[in-house]
Design an enzyme around this catalytic site. Structure first.
Site, PDB file in Angstrom:
ATOM      1  N   ASP A  73       0.845  -1.193   0.000  1.00  0.00           N
ATOM      2  CA  ASP A  73       0.000   0.000   0.000  1.00  0.00           C
ATOM      3  C   ASP A  73       0.880   1.242   0.000  1.00  0.00           C
ATOM      4  O   ASP A  73       1.856   1.327   0.746  1.00  0.00           O
ATOM      5  CB  ASP A  73      -0.907  -0.011   1.229  1.00  0.00           C
ATOM      6  CG  ASP A  73      -2.002   1.034   1.141  1.00  0.00           C
ATOM      7  OD1 ASP A  73      -2.327   1.488   0.029  1.00  0.00           O
ATOM      8  OD2 ASP A  73      -2.541   1.400   2.207  1.00  0.00           O
ATOM      9  N   CYS A 120      -8.275  -3.345  -3.676  1.00  0.00           N
ATOM     10  CA  CYS A 120      -7.279  -3.363  -2.615  1.00  0.00           C
ATOM     11  C   CYS A 120      -8.082  -3.418  -1.323  1.00  0.00           C
ATOM     12  O   CYS A 120      -9.222  -3.877  -1.342  1.00  0.00           O
ATOM     13  CB  CYS A 120      -6.353  -2.146  -2.710  1.00  0.00           C
ATOM     14  SG  CYS A 120      -7.190  -0.561  -2.901  1.00  0.00           S
TER      15      CYS A 120
END
Length: 137
Positions: A73, A120
């Site tokens: 991330d 995600c």
């Protein structure tokens, strides 16, 4: 079976003949509700760019391919993931150079083409970056 509401709004992106669905991360409990949305939006492939949080069996049984292309991330996607992503986009929608040259820009969902879903954890960082890469290319 009780209906579990989806935690986030799904973002549908359509440009020329390309369709994308950006979402947050399903779980085993919420996957049946997401599956309804996947079917409604003609999802053929799902790209997971985060740690797996659900089994892919239900998706496989519904002819939806899952690609696990995790990256950190906040990081730039590694070159191999970008290559895999663009190869998938071209496999589903055709050569990007040809798409770029087409003059017809359709604002509505192209119902004849499949959709690639990408997620995600929250659907706010890594997933939209991949879609942006496809649109830029």
């Amino acid at each position: 079976m009780s209906s579990i509401p989806l935690s986030k709004i799904l973002s549908f992106i359509s440009y020329k003949n390309m369709n994308f669905l950006i979402l947050d991360c399903p779980t085993d409990n919420t996957l049946p509700q997401y599956l309804r949305e996947f079917k409604r939006n003609r999802v053929s492939d799902i790209v997971r760019v985060c740690e797996p949080t659900y089994s892919t069996i239900l998706l496989s049984e519904n002819n939806i391919n899952v690609h696990d292309w995790q990256f950190r991330d906040g990081a730039v996607p590694p070159a191999n993931i970008v290559i895999n992503w663009l190869n998938l986009v071209e496999k589903k929608f055709g050569p990007l150079q040809q798409i770029r040259k087409e003059q017809n820009v359709n604002e509505e969902m192209n119902t004849e083409n499949p959709t690639i879903a990408v997620h995600c954890v929250a659907g706010l960082g890594r997933a939209p970056v991949l879609v942006a890469i496809a649109l830029i290319e």
